[in-house]
Design an enzyme around this catalytic site. Structure first.
Site, PDB file in Angstrom:
ATOM      1  N   TYR A  33       0.826  -1.198   0.000  1.00  0.00           N
ATOM      2  CA  TYR A  33       0.000   0.000   0.000  1.00  0.00           C
ATOM      3  C   TYR A  33       0.862   1.249   0.000  1.00  0.00           C
ATOM      4  O   TYR A  33       2.075   1.197   0.227  1.00  0.00           O
ATOM      5  CB  TYR A  33      -0.956   0.000   1.197  1.00  0.00           C
ATOM      6  CG  TYR A  33      -0.315   0.324   2.528  1.00  0.00           C
ATOM      7  CD1 TYR A  33       0.505  -0.603   3.171  1.00  0.00           C
ATOM      8  CD2 TYR A  33      -0.513   1.559   3.156  1.00  0.00           C
ATOM      9  CE1 TYR A  33       1.099  -0.309   4.393  1.00  0.00           C
ATOM     10  CE2 TYR A  33       0.068   1.857   4.374  1.00  0.00           C
ATOM     11  CZ  TYR A  33       0.875   0.931   4.994  1.00  0.00           C
ATOM     12  OH  TYR A  33       1.471   1.223   6.200  1.00  0.00           O
ATOM     13  N   ARG A 100      -7.510 -20.554  -1.926  1.00  0.00           N
ATOM     14  CA  ARG A 100      -6.462 -20.391  -0.911  1.00  0.00           C
ATOM     15  C   ARG A 100      -5.357 -21.441  -1.073  1.00  0.00           C
ATOM     16  O   ARG A 100      -5.601 -22.631  -0.961  1.00  0.00           O
ATOM     17  CB  ARG A 100      -7.062 -20.459   0.497  1.00  0.00           C
ATOM     18  CG  ARG A 100      -6.034 -20.110   1.575  1.00  0.00           C
ATOM     19  CD  ARG A 100      -6.639 -20.053   2.964  1.00  0.00           C
ATOM     20  NE  ARG A 100      -5.628 -19.691   3.940  1.00  0.00           N
ATOM     21  CZ  ARG A 100      -4.752 -20.553   4.472  1.00  0.00           C
ATOM     22  NH1 ARG A 100      -4.799 -21.831   4.133  1.00  0.00           N
ATOM     23  NH2 ARG A 100      -3.842 -20.145   5.336  1.00  0.00           N
ATOM     24  N   LYS A 146       6.498  -1.932   1.935  1.00  0.00           N
ATOM     25  CA  LYS A 146       5.310  -1.359   2.588  1.00  0.00           C
ATOM     26  C   LYS A 146       4.131  -2.309   2.414  1.00  0.00           C
ATOM     27  O   LYS A 146       3.236  -2.069   1.595  1.00  0.00           O
ATOM     28  CB  LYS A 146       5.023   0.041   2.018  1.00  0.00           C
ATOM     29  CG  LYS A 146       4.109   0.873   2.911  1.00  0.00           C
ATOM     30  CD  LYS A 146       4.179   2.332   2.520  1.00  0.00           C
ATOM     31  CE  LYS A 146       3.167   3.192   3.265  1.00  0.00           C
ATOM     32  NZ  LYS A 146       3.345   3.229   4.704  1.00  0.00           N
ATOM     33  N   GLU A 179      12.207   2.300  14.313  1.00  0.00           N
ATOM     34  CA  GLU A 179      11.296   3.367  13.867  1.00  0.00           C
ATOM     35  C   GLU A 179      10.056   3.304  14.750  1.00  0.00           C
ATOM     36  O   GLU A 179      10.078   2.678  15.809  1.00  0.00           O
ATOM     37  CB  GLU A 179      10.960   3.190  12.379  1.00  0.00           C
ATOM     38  CG  GLU A 179      10.301   1.863  12.065  1.00  0.00           C
ATOM     39  CD  GLU A 179       9.902   1.701  10.603  1.00  0.00           C
ATOM     40  OE1 GLU A 179       9.678   2.702   9.914  1.00  0.00           O
ATOM     41  OE2 GLU A 179       9.768   0.538  10.160  1.00  0.00           O
ATOM     42  N   LEU A 204      10.971   1.148   7.271  1.00  0.00           N
ATOM     43  CA  LEU A 204      10.411   1.672   6.024  1.00  0.00           C
ATOM     44  C   LEU A 204      11.128   3.000   5.741  1.00  0.00           C
ATOM     45  O   LEU A 204      11.192   3.865   6.622  1.00  0.00           O
ATOM     46  CB  LEU A 204       8.905   1.927   6.151  1.00  0.00           C
ATOM     47  CG  LEU A 204       8.312   2.407   4.822  1.00  0.00           C
ATOM     48  CD1 LEU A 204       8.129   1.237   3.862  1.00  0.00           C
ATOM     49  CD2 LEU A 204       6.988   3.113   5.035  1.00  0.00           C
TER      50      LEU A 204
HETATM   51  N1  PDD Z   1       2.812   4.979   7.450  1.00  0.00           N
HETATM   52  N2  PDD Z   1       7.427   3.657   9.021  1.00  0.00           N
HETATM   53  C1  PDD Z   1       6.295   2.940   8.965  1.00  0.00           C
HETATM   54  C2  PDD Z   1       6.273   1.582   9.583  1.00  0.00           C
HETATM   55  C3  PDD Z   1       5.165   3.489   8.327  1.00  0.00           C
HETATM   56  O1  PDD Z   1       4.027   2.767   8.251  1.00  0.00           O
HETATM   57  C4  PDD Z   1       5.230   4.798   7.779  1.00  0.00           C
HETATM   58  C5  PDD Z   1       4.056   5.418   7.083  1.00  0.00           C
HETATM   59  C6  PDD Z   1       6.447   5.500   7.876  1.00  0.00           C
HETATM   60  C7  PDD Z   1       6.609   6.870   7.297  1.00  0.00           C
HETATM   61  O2  PDD Z   1       6.596   6.819   5.888  1.00  0.00           O
HETATM   62  P1  PDD Z   1       6.105   8.061   5.013  1.00  0.00           P
HETATM   63  O3  PDD Z   1       6.916   9.224   5.455  1.00  0.00           O
HETATM   64  O4  PDD Z   1       6.420   7.644   3.623  1.00  0.00           O
HETATM   65  O5  PDD Z   1       4.645   8.246   5.300  1.00  0.00           O
HETATM   66  C8  PDD Z   1       7.523   4.894   8.489  1.00  0.00           C
HETATM   67  C9  PDD Z   1       1.633   5.406   6.754  1.00  0.00           C
HETATM   68  C10 PDD Z   1       1.415   6.870   6.816  1.00  0.00           C
HETATM   69  C11 PDD Z   1       0.436   4.594   7.233  1.00  0.00           C
HETATM   70  O6  PDD Z   1       0.644   3.411   7.451  1.00  0.00           O
HETATM   71  O7  PDD Z   1      -0.656   5.125   7.350  1.00  0.00           O
END
Ligand code: PDD
Length: 287
Positions: A33, A100, A146, A179, A204
């Site tokens: 996503y 599945r 992601k 993170e 990420l």
């Molecule tokens: N999340 N780390 C993780 C685990 C994340 O899920 C996200 C973003 C980030 C920051 O990435 P970015 O700056 O590209 O948004 C770091 C999104 C916003 C979400 O899951 O809704």
């Protein structure tokens, strides 16, 4: 106003929008996503988000559901139909519907779902900064992709919510902070180094993280990508987190202990202002 979602070639009322029960995203979290912010009608850092989507698809050998120009059209149409001026657009690509079986299906019919909604920038609503708690990072070894496989993130975020905190900072096996559950973690050392984990498979590589890194360097700050521990964070002058939805968010307490003087730091404030200008927010937007 009723919301509209895009599902596999059709726009449908949000409440009726659905994927099949044997969609692999639903059964195996076999899906990736992206979330892109919309600010004053403009997509923020759209190309880097779409590049990262392509990377996630490639790492998992998922077929792109449509070519990029078509995807951009669908994103715009979803935003338009939902009348979003300030908010987010969410897109999810799964390996589609199949009986599945863990191995990939023979077909390459990925599913695409797109939604959009109006949101207020969180950074303005939390001008006093936020608190975080720490917990063990129990995720897999490819956090650079992601995927929608977010159960460890969900559990840690719930733990934070129950503790009255905004986020959880995750501590990896080596004792370093990787993170947050849905954002990247940063500290500013007493020597004014701006420090964040390097983009390994353990995190990420946030688009906001990359933009803030460039903004900080342009402003003459020294950005260092390396591991840091909880002890180092507690001894830091400032801390903050970054994401598409939180922008640059000052962190003022970690596990109940103040960072610096327990108030948003000046360097964080400077980066927040510059990031919000980059994102196209007028001063005071969302305040
Ligand atoms: N999340 N780390 C993780 C685990 C994340 O899920 C996200 C973003 C980030 C920051 O990435 P970015 O700056 O590209 O948004 C770091 C999104 C916003 C979400 O899951 O809704």
């Amino acid at each position: 106003m009723s919301r509209i979602a895009y599902v596999n070639g059709r726009f449908a009322p949000h409440r009726d929008a659905a994927v099949h029960i044997e969609d692999r995203g639903y059964q195996f979290a076999d899906a990736v996503y992206e979330v892109i912010a919309i600010q004053n009608g403009r997509f923020v850092d759209e190309e880097p988000h779409l590049d990262r989507l392509d990377r996630s698809l490639g790492e998992l050998r998922l077929a792109p559901p449509v070519a990029r120009p078509a995807l951009k059209h669908i994103l715009r149409e979803t935003v338009r139909r939902n009348r979003v001026r300030d908010g987010i657009v969410y897109m999810q690509v799964s390996r589609g519907v199949a009986r599945r079986d863990h191995a990939f299906p023979a077909h390459r019919n990925s599913s695409l779902v797109v939604t959009a909604r109006t949101t207020k920038p969180k950074s303005a609503a939390k001008s006093g900064g936020v608190t975080v708690v720490t917990t063990e990072d129990i995720r897999w070894k490819r956090c650079d992709i992601k995927t929608v496989g977010l159960l460890p993130n969900v559990l840690a975020k719930q733990m934070a919510a129950e503790a009255g905190a905004y986020e959880a900072w995750l501590i990896g096996a080596d004792g370093a902070i990787t993170e947050c559950t849905s954002a990247n973690a940063w500290i500013v050392t007493r020597g004014r180094d701006v420090v964040t984990q390097s983009p390994t498979h353990a995190i990420l590589n946030g688009i906001t993280r990359r933009t803030v890194r460039a903004i900080a360097e342009e402003a003459g700050y020294r950005v260092v990508e390396r591991s840091f521990t909880l002890d180092e964070a507690l001894a830091a002058a400032e801390a903050f987190l970054t994401s598409t939805t939180s922008h640059v968010m000052p962190v003022v307490r970690i596990d109940g202990r103040p960072v610096g003087d327990g108030r948003p730091g000046p360097l964080t404030g400077a980066l927040q202002e510059k990031y919000e200008a980059h994102a196209g927010m007028a001063p005071g937007d969302g305040a």
